[in-house]
Design a protein around this motif. Structure first.
Motif, PDB file in Angstrom:
ATOM      1  N   ARG A 326       7.962   2.592  12.426  1.00 21.92           N
ATOM      2  CA  ARG A 326       7.996   2.869  11.163  1.00 21.92           C
ATOM      3  C   ARG A 326       6.714   3.536  10.368  1.00 21.92           C
ATOM      4  NH1 ARG A 326      10.753  -2.702   8.518  1.00 21.92           N
ATOM      5  NH2 ARG A 326      11.908  -2.941  10.512  1.00 21.92           N
ATOM      6  N   LYS A 327       5.481   3.505  11.246  1.00 24.69           N
ATOM      7  CA  LYS A 327       4.452   4.421  10.533  1.00 24.69           C
ATOM      8  C   LYS A 327       4.756   5.701  10.895  1.00 24.69           C
ATOM      9  CE  LYS A 327       0.450   1.494  10.127  1.00 24.69           C
ATOM     10  NZ  LYS A 327      -0.755   0.895  10.353  1.00 24.69           N
TER      11      LYS A 327
ATOM     12  N   ALA B 266       6.602  -4.532   5.940  1.00 25.90           N
ATOM     13  CA  ALA B 266       6.919  -3.651   5.163  1.00 25.90           C
ATOM     14  C   ALA B 266       6.985  -3.860   3.774  1.00 25.90           C
ATOM     15  CB  ALA B 266       8.236  -2.906   5.742  1.00 25.90           C
ATOM     16  N   LYS B 269       3.964  -3.966   2.032  1.00 22.80           N
ATOM     17  CA  LYS B 269       3.205  -3.032   2.244  1.00 22.80           C
ATOM     18  C   LYS B 269       1.990  -2.806   3.143  1.00 22.80           C
ATOM     19  CE  LYS B 269       4.846  -0.892  -1.964  1.00 22.80           C
ATOM     20  NZ  LYS B 269       5.983  -1.753  -1.870  1.00 22.80           N
TER      21      LYS B 269
END
Ligand SMILES: Cc1cc2nc3c(=O)[nH]c(=O)nc-3n(C[C@H](O)[C@H](O)[C@H](O)COP(=O)(O)OP(=O)(O)OC[C@H]3O[C@@H](n4cnc5c(N)ncnc54)[C@H](O)[C@@H]3O)c2cc1C
Ligand SMILES: Cc1cc2nc3c(=O)[nH]c(=O)nc-3n(C[C@H](O)[C@H](O)[C@H](O)COP(=O)(O)OP(=O)(O)OC[C@H]3O[C@@H](n4cnc5c(N)ncnc54)[C@H](O)[C@@H]3O)c2cc1C
Lengths: 328, 271
Positions: A326-327, B266, B269
């Motif tokens: 995801r990063k 996620a 954050k």
């Protein structure tokens, strides 16, 4: 407005000075209750560099106390230097408070300073605000089960502040350097440091300063790779329970809890840790708590915002992969 | 040689620790015990005694400031093997801050007089690394200041040779070796070695060991200098933290747990 003395928390390195984030946090808190000044007890030659750094966080002055004559003795000479500085500065206007990092040494220095200046002492503050009768502090006590607001009623408030208690805010300071000469008594030289082994550099954030801490306990079975991989994916510091430290899997400097480090990060990620009261005492002020544990009855789940019942040896690597993906 | 070990009586951490209406800790209406971390100091004192050339010449006295019930903490230390106890007990002490507590402890130690500069009979003043209630970790440094003694604090290893003491201190940024000469203040961490359990023999022997009860006037402290009203700090407000809202707990099945956790991170954050 009275002057607030913030003691610069730092590590002296051959190439310079590593100033700890808590210094800037305290300068930010100091600005709420008075005019911040910083105090650097270290090599005189490095004073100018420190002044450049602290003035960006609002320090109007930097008092520099050369430590050549102090550094071989723990705690006592620092307390004497600060006492002399408080007395000197009090003559020229008045000190509103002294802020010191809540580290092992910081608390001991503060304890001595409180006695020699005839002042009240508050340790482990997690917040400071201006009050009608002087600075009002917030402490989190009894393993986080109570919040206490207190203030000092006598002398110059001596307050130790836990790291991660404020977000450092940049502000314009003058950073005027003021060298201060101090005398150290014979009594303060009674204990002498004859050897010092600095902590090994890990390349990861400092445990008490980190925004994210990933920690492992007995449940890792001694294999910390999944914990460290996840920590690196998140840019986090690595911590451990006492069971993991006692087993020799990590040095004591990694221990979180009553007899280890006290952390309060944005995110605390416990893996294979049951959540004993002594462990909670060191992490319960964390903003968000996440745990992975294969026992759904583990007490750590009483604390969590999000928990996964499962084997950390499969869950952690999968989370790490998701985080990396995801990063991007 | 004389050793004083400071031991504190604290509310049981596994019980219901709380504040009273005057915003002081309830130390009487709850179960209390010898602060766990002080057992390590008692243990190290006993080891110094046992390793001495003639152990009978080393006297280990435990010193406690606290309410009547606090004698339990003194007894526990005597059961472990300490020789005698001193218990400073005075209603005026209730609600004292660290400044006042250190004054009472220092005065109680100086009561016996002594030839050395500290004006007290003890060669070693030993403490735990922190109490398990206030947990300030300041008392040893404050005592060193008040008694003008060197402080060898937060020791994980201790060696003595005659009057010389050498400790390992696991500090914040470095591990240090610190040396000093008696008389001095020594505090020990929980890395110094597991404390012994009282033996049956120790429990029986403790019943006959003397515990001296002292009041403030016995040690020359003015009641007006201690207690809640004389404290140099005031607690304005104590709030029980609301229980944390129950979080979401999922069972991991074939990787579902990791995905749900990554989703959570996620939305918060963190990724
Ligand atoms: C005076 C004193 C001071 C102390 N100070 C501290 C301190 O500062 N810090 C501290 O941490 N402790 C401290 N302790 C110890 C504390 O009481 C606990 O013993 C300790 O925290 C337990 O560590 P743990 O959670 O890693 O181990 P355990 O309690 O054994 O828990 C291990 C957990 O891992 C889980 N697990 C096992 N295998 C897996 C797997 N494959 N995947 C996922 N989960 C798994 C188990 O379900 C269990 O919940 C102190 C104790 C005393 C007496
Ligand atoms: C939650 C809480 C918060 C507090 N905050 C503050 C504060 O901010 N400022 C303040 O001035 N006071 C404060 N106090 C009061 C303070 O804790 C007591 O005055 C206490 O006696 C001294 O501090 P400590 O227990 O933290 O000792 P520590 O400094 O943690 O104790 C270290 C060692 O000193 C010895 N010792 C400590 N107390 C005694 C005793 N009564 N008898 C014998 N030996 C002892 C023990 O060997 C112990 O291991 C607070 C108390 C509580 C319960």
């Amino acid at each position: 407005m009275s002057e607030i003395l913030v003691v610069v928390d730092h590590v002296d390195l051959p190439e310079g000075v590593a100033i700890k984030k808590s210094t800037y946090e305290m300068l930010t808190l100091a600005a709420r209750i008075g005019v911040p000044s910083a105090v650097f007890i270290g090599p005189k030659a490095k004073g100018a560099g420190v002044a450049e750094a602290v003035k960006r966080y609002g320090a109007q002055r930097l008092y520099v106390v050369d430590d050549e004559d102090l550094k071989s003795y723990p705690v006592a000479p620092k307390a004497e230097a600060l006492q002399q500085l408080v007395e000197k500065t009090s003559q020229s206007g008045g000190v509103g408070a002294v802020l010191i990092t809540s580290s092992a040494e910081g608390k001991e220095v503060a304890g001595r300073l409180a006695i020699t200046t005839g002042s009240g002492l508050i340790t482990d503050a997690i917040d400071i605000e201006a009050g009608d009768d002087g600075p009002l502090t917030t402490q989190s006590v009894f393993a986080g089960s109570y919040t206490v607001k207190a203030r000092v009623t006598r002398g110059t408030p001596i307050i130790t502040v836990k790291p991660n208690s404020a977000v450092p805010v940049e502000a314009d300071g003058a950073g005027q350097v003021d060298e201060v000469a101090v005398t150290v008594s014979e009594a303060a030289r009674g204990a002498r440091i004859v050897a010092s082994q600095p902590r090994a550099v890990t390349g990861r954030p400092e445990l008490t300063e980190a925004a994210i801490v990933v920690s492992g306990g007995r449940g890792t079975g001694g294999d910390f790779d999944p914990v460290e991989d996840l920590a690196d994916a998140l840019g986090a510091a690595v911590g451990a329970s006492r069971a993991a430290v006692d087993s020799g899997w990590k040095p004591h400097s990694y221990q979180i809890g009553q007899t280890g480090k006290n952390v309060g990060p944005q995110l605390y990620f416990a893996s294979g840790i049951s959540g004993a009261i002594q462990h909670r005492a060191g992490m319960q002020t964390s903003k968000t708590i996440v745990a992975v544990n294969k026992d759904e009855e583990a007490p750590i789940f009483e604390l969590v915002d999000f928990g996964v019942v499962g084997d950390l040896h499969t869950v952690l690597p999968a989370v790490t992969e998701e985080v990396r993906r995801r990063k991007g | 040689m004389k050793i004083a070990v400071c031991v504190k009586y604290v509310p049981d951490a596994t019980g219901n620790r709380h504040f009273q209406h005057d915003k002081t800790v309830d130390r009487v209406g709850v179960d209390g015990l010898l602060s766990e971390l002080d057992e390590y100091a008692v243990e190290q004192a006993l080891q110094i005694k046992e390793k001495a050339g003639s152990p009978d010449d080393v006297e280990v006295t435990v010193l406690c400031v606290g309410p009547e019930q606090a004698v339990d903490a003194v007894r526990k230390a005597l059961q472990m093997g300490a020789d005698d106890g001193v218990h400073v007990q005075d209603d005026a002490i209730a609600g004292s801050d660290a400044i006042a507590t250190s004054l009472v402890l220092a005065k109680a130690m100086q009561r016996g007089g002594g030839a050395d500069g500290a004006g007290m009979p003890y060669d070693l003043v030993m403490c735990g690394m922190a109490s398990t209630d206030g947990a300030m970790s300041v008392m040893p440094a404050m005592l060193a200041q008040r008694l003008s003694l060197p402080q060898l604090t937060l020791a994980s290893k201790i060696e003595t040779q005659g009057a010389k003491v050498r400790i390992q201190r696991d500090g914040d940024d470095a591990t240090q070796v610190v040396v000093g000469e008696m008389p001095l203040v020594l505090s020990v961490t929980d890395q110094s070695g597991e404390p012994r359990y009282p033996s049956f023999k120790g429990i029986m022997a403790a019943k006959k060991k003397p515990v001296k009860i002292l009041t403030l006037s016995d040690i020359g402290v003015d009641a007006g200098d201690v207690g809640l009203s004389a404290a140099w700090t005031v607690v304005e407000e104590t709030t029980a933290r609301p229980p944390r809202e129950a979080g979401e707990i999922v069972k991991d099945e074939e990787g579902s747990g990791a995905r749900a956790l990554a989703d959570f991170l996620a939305t918060q954050k963190f990724i």
